[in-house]
Design a protein around this motif. Structure first.
Motif, PDB file in Angstrom:
ATOM      1  N   GLY A  21      38.136 -35.720 -10.552  1.00 46.88           N
ATOM      2  CA  GLY A  21      38.243 -34.963 -11.809  1.00 46.88           C
ATOM      3  C   GLY A  21      39.445 -35.363 -12.650  1.00 46.88           C
ATOM      4  O   GLY A  21      39.673 -34.797 -13.718  1.00 46.88           O
ATOM      5  N   SER A  22      40.231 -36.342 -12.185  1.00 50.44           N
ATOM      6  CA  SER A  22      41.449 -36.731 -12.911  1.00 50.44           C
ATOM      7  C   SER A  22      41.128 -37.528 -14.171  1.00 50.44           C
ATOM      8  O   SER A  22      40.222 -38.366 -14.177  1.00 50.44           O
ATOM      9  CB  SER A  22      42.335 -37.575 -11.990  1.00 50.44           C
ATOM     10  OG  SER A  22      43.328 -38.224 -12.742  1.00 50.44           O
ATOM     11  N   LEU A 297      43.577 -27.165  -3.231  1.00 49.46           N
ATOM     12  CA  LEU A 297      43.114 -28.006  -4.340  1.00 49.46           C
ATOM     13  C   LEU A 297      42.124 -27.256  -5.232  1.00 49.46           C
ATOM     14  O   LEU A 297      41.990 -27.555  -6.409  1.00 49.46           O
ATOM     15  CB  LEU A 297      42.528 -29.319  -3.824  1.00 49.46           C
ATOM     16  CG  LEU A 297      43.557 -30.251  -3.160  1.00 49.46           C
ATOM     17  CD1 LEU A 297      42.931 -31.595  -2.831  1.00 49.46           C
ATOM     18  CD2 LEU A 297      44.789 -30.465  -4.037  1.00 49.46           C
ATOM     19  N   MET A 298      41.446 -26.269  -4.662  1.00 46.48           N
ATOM     20  CA  MET A 298      40.557 -25.459  -5.490  1.00 46.48           C
ATOM     21  C   MET A 298      41.375 -24.635  -6.488  1.00 46.48           C
ATOM     22  O   MET A 298      40.921 -24.342  -7.582  1.00 46.48           O
ATOM     23  CB  MET A 298      39.743 -24.533  -4.594  1.00 46.48           C
ATOM     24  CG  MET A 298      38.549 -23.993  -5.276  1.00 46.48           C
ATOM     25  SD  MET A 298      37.108 -24.283  -4.282  1.00 46.48           S
ATOM     26  CE  MET A 298      35.890 -23.443  -5.245  1.00 46.48           C
ATOM     27  N   ARG A 299      42.580 -24.254  -6.109  1.00 42.94           N
ATOM     28  CA  ARG A 299      43.429 -23.447  -6.993  1.00 42.94           C
ATOM     29  C   ARG A 299      44.272 -24.289  -7.946  1.00 42.94           C
ATOM     30  O   ARG A 299      44.811 -23.759  -8.917  1.00 42.94           O
ATOM     31  CB  ARG A 299      44.413 -22.614  -6.152  1.00 42.94           C
ATOM     32  CG  ARG A 299      43.851 -21.317  -5.643  1.00 42.94           C
ATOM     33  CD  ARG A 299      44.978 -20.478  -5.079  1.00 42.94           C
ATOM     34  NE  ARG A 299      45.886 -20.009  -6.104  1.00 42.94           N
ATOM     35  CZ  ARG A 299      47.204 -19.838  -5.927  1.00 42.94           C
ATOM     36  NH1 ARG A 299      47.759 -20.095  -4.760  1.00 42.94           N
ATOM     37  NH2 ARG A 299      47.960 -19.397  -6.901  1.00 42.94           N
ATOM     38  N   LEU A 300      44.453 -25.556  -7.635  1.00 43.83           N
ATOM     39  CA  LEU A 300      45.376 -26.379  -8.426  1.00 43.83           C
ATOM     40  C   LEU A 300      44.739 -26.745  -9.770  1.00 43.83           C
ATOM     41  O   LEU A 300      43.710 -27.413  -9.807  1.00 43.83           O
ATOM     42  CB  LEU A 300      45.739 -27.655  -7.641  1.00 43.83           C
ATOM     43  CG  LEU A 300      46.710 -28.600  -8.336  1.00 43.83           C
ATOM     44  CD1 LEU A 300      48.056 -27.930  -8.600  1.00 43.83           C
ATOM     45  CD2 LEU A 300      46.908 -29.862  -7.495  1.00 43.83           C
ATOM     46  N   LYS A 301      45.368 -26.299 -10.857  1.00 50.66           N
ATOM     47  CA  LYS A 301      44.831 -26.609 -12.182  1.00 50.66           C
ATOM     48  C   LYS A 301      45.312 -27.989 -12.652  1.00 50.66           C
ATOM     49  O   LYS A 301      44.599 -28.697 -13.331  1.00 50.66           O
ATOM     50  CB  LYS A 301      45.294 -25.547 -13.195  1.00 50.66           C
ATOM     51  CG  LYS A 301      44.566 -24.231 -13.047  1.00 50.66           C
ATOM     52  CD  LYS A 301      44.456 -23.490 -14.366  1.00 50.66           C
ATOM     53  CE  LYS A 301      45.679 -22.659 -14.639  1.00 50.66           C
ATOM     54  NZ  LYS A 301      45.537 -21.708 -15.739  1.00 50.66           N
ATOM     55  N   SER A 302      46.549 -28.354 -12.279  1.00 52.00           N
ATOM     56  CA  SER A 302      47.115 -29.630 -12.753  1.00 52.00           C
ATOM     57  C   SER A 302      46.399 -30.805 -12.107  1.00 52.00           C
ATOM     58  O   SER A 302      45.877 -30.694 -11.005  1.00 52.00           O
ATOM     59  CB  SER A 302      48.593 -29.723 -12.366  1.00 52.00           C
ATOM     60  OG  SER A 302      49.270 -28.562 -12.722  1.00 52.00           O
TER      61      SER A 302
END
Ligand code: AMP
Ligand code: GLY
Length: 425
Positions: A21-22, A297-302
Motif C-alpha cells: 500500500g506504500s 500494521l493494521m493500526r499504522l496509518k503512516s
C-alpha cells in the motif's frame, strides 16, 4: 520501487500487505511466502537462508529494498551478505542480531548497561547449573541460550521442576545445540507486554504498544506457543511506562551497543514483564513480533516504507512521527489441531473469503498453501484473523465473528484474546 520481503508467516503477510500500500512501491515479492501472501505479493520459491539465491534474485529483479521478517536469517548474517553486495536491506547485522541469537549475550548486555531484568546465572556445566538451582531462593525459568524456534524456555514452579527442566535442556537436548549453554533466571510475576521500535543506529522511533498471548489455551493455560493472538494498544502500558521503556531500556541498550562497536539498525523488540517493582526485560528480539505485527500494521496509518528505506540507506529517523488509528486492533490466531505439539498438514480451509469480506477484517495467512483456488494448512499457526474497531470490544466482536466463519479439521483458537485489556477498559 520493488521490495522483497523475506519470510513466510503471518508477520510477513502483514508486512507485504502494508508495504504493497506504500506510495513508493509498485511491486512486492516475498520469499518464500505462503498461500495468502500469494494474493498480496508475488511469491518467490527461495528459502530464507538461501543468501546466494536471494542476492541473485534481488540483483536480477532490481529490488530497491529488502525487508527481513524472521530472526534466523538475521542471526546467520543476511544483512551483512546483502550489504556487501551493495543491496539495501532493512534489519540488524549479524553482530547486532546476537541480541536474540544468544540469550546469554543479551543478559550480559542488560547487566552491563543497567537495564532492568531478572536475576540470572549462565552455565555450560551441568553440575554448576544444578548447584545454582539448589541455592536459588526464587522460582526459576530455564532457558536455552540459542535460537529454538520461539521455544527454548521452561517456566518452573518449584525446585524439582527446575531440576527436570535442566535435565531436559542439557542432557536430553530438547532444543538441540541451543541448550549447550543454559540461562537460569528468576521467575518474575506480572503482566507481559511487547514494545517494538525502529532504530537507525542512534535514534529510536517506537511503534504502538501491543500484547501477545503465548500459552495455547484460554486463561493462559497450557504450554507456550509462538503466540495465539495479540492486540494493540496494550492499556497495561501507560504513558509514563512508555517513556520509561524508551529512556531506561531502549536508549541505554542502543548507546551501550554502540560503545561496543555494534551499530543497531532495524527493528528492536523488548519483551517486557510489568511487575509491581517496575518494568523488566524478559528478552530482546531483533525483528517484529508475530502475531503483534498483524494488529500493529493494521493500526499504522503512516507509510512504513520511507522509514525502513531511510534506515537501510544509513539515514536518520530522528524527526519521524508515526500516525496511528486511534481505535484497537486485535488478531486471533487459528491453529492446527495438536499445535504446539504435532499436527496434520494439507487440510482444506473453508470460509476465508467470507471472513475477509467483513468490513475492518483482514485474514493474514501463516501456515497455508495455495493450490489453485484451494487453500490448505501447512503449519501450526495457520491464520491470524485481524480486525480494527473503535475500541477493544468492537474489534473483538468483529474478529470472533470472522473466525466463526472459518473451518478446517482440528482447528482451535483462544476465545479470550484481549480479555485483560477489556477488563482494564
Ligand atoms: P522469552 O522467549 O525469553 O520471552 O520467554 C518466553 C516466555 O516465557 C515469555 O513470554 C514469558 O511468558 C516466559 N518467561 C520468560 N522469562 C521469564 C521470567 N524471567 N519470568 C517469568 N516468565 C518468563
Ligand atoms: N510473539 C512473540 C514473538 O514474536 O517472539
Amino acid at each position: 520501487m520493488k521490495v522483497l520481503v523475506i519470510g513466510s508467516g503471518g508477520r510477513e503477510h502483514a508486512l507485504c500487505w502494508k508495504i504493497a500500500g506504500s506510495q513508493l512501491v509498485d511491486t512486492v515479492f516475498c520469499a518464500p511466502g505462503n498461500g495468502g501472501i500469494d494474493f498480496d505479493a508475488n511469491c518467490v520459491d527461495l528459502g530464507v537462508s538461501d543468501f546466494a539465491g536471494l542476492i541473485k534474485f534481488a540483483k536480477t529483479n532490481d529490488i530497491g529494498l529488502t525487508v527481513v521478517g524472521p530472526e534466523v536469517p538475521l542471526s546467520e548474517g543476511i544483512v551483512d551478505a546483502f550489504a556487501s553486495e551493495g543491496l539495501k536491506i532493512f534489519g540488524p547485522d549479524k553482530k547486532a542480531a546476537q541480541l536474540e541469537g544468544s540469550k546469554a549475550f543479551s543478559k550480559d548486555i542488560m547487566k552491563e548497561f543497567g537495564i532492568p531484568t531478572a536475576e540470572y546465572g549462565i552455565f555450560n556445566n551441568y553440575n554448576a547449573a544444578r548447584d545454582y538451582i539448589g541455592n536459588a531462593c526464587f522460582d526459576l525459568v530455564v532457558k536455552a541460550d540459542g535460537l529454538a524456534a520461539g521455544k527454548g524456555v521452561i517456566v518452573t514452579c518449584d525446585r524439582d521442576e527446575a531440576f527436570r527442566a535442566l535435565d531436559e535442556v542439557m542432557l536430553d537436548k530438547l532444543y538441540g545445540d541451543a541448550g549447550d549453554i543454559v540461562i537460569m533466571e528468576e521467575k518474575l510475576i506480572g503482566e507481559e507486554a511487547s514494545f517494538i521500535a525502529i532504530c537507525d543506529g542512534d535514534n529510536i522511533v517506537p511503534l504502538a504498544s501491543s500484547q501477545d498471548h503465548k500459552p495455547v489455551f484460554d486463561n493462559d493455560d497450557g504450554p507456550n506457543t509462538g503466540g495465539m493472538g495479540a492486540y494493540s494498544p496494550a492499556p497495561v502500558m501507560d504513558d509514563k511506562m512508555f517513556s520509561d521503556v524508551m529512556d531506561k531500556i531502549l536508549y541505554p541498550l542502543v548507546r551501550g551497543l554502540k560503545k561496543k562497536g555494534i551499530i543497531y539498525k532495524g527493528v528492536i523488540y523488548a519483551g517486557l514483564m510489568i511487575t509491581d517493582k517496575g518494568v523488566h526485560v524478559l528478552e530482546f528480539n531483533v525483528r517484529m513480533g508475530d502475531p503483534e505485527t498483524q494488529p500493529l500494521l493494521m493500526r499504522l496509518k503512516s507509510d512504513i516504507v520511507p522509514l525502513m528505506l531511510e534506515v537501510a540507506s544509513g539515514g536518520s529517523i530522528r524527526d519521524v512521527k508515526l500516525e496511528w488509528e486511534p481505535g484497537t486492533a486485535v488478531c486471533v490466531v487459528m491453529a492446527s489441531g495438536g499445535y504446539p505439539g504435532d499436527y496434520k498438514k494439507g487440510l482444506p480451509i473453508h470460509g476465508i473469503e467470507k471472513a475477509d469480506a467483513i468490513d475492518g477484517v483482514k485474514v493474514f495467512h501463516a501456515g497455508t498453501k495455495r493450490q489453485g483456488d484451494l487453500i490448505t494448512t501447512s503449519g501450526g499457526r495457520v491464520l491470524g484473523v485481524t480486525s480494527l474497531g473503535p475500541d477493544i470490544k468492537s474489534a473483538l466482536e468483529k474478529a470472533y465473528k470472522a473466525a466463526g466463519l472459518i473451518r478446517f479439521e482440528g482447528m482451535h483458537y483462544r476465545k479470550d484474546i484481549g480479555k485483560k485489556a477489556l477488563i482494564r477498559e
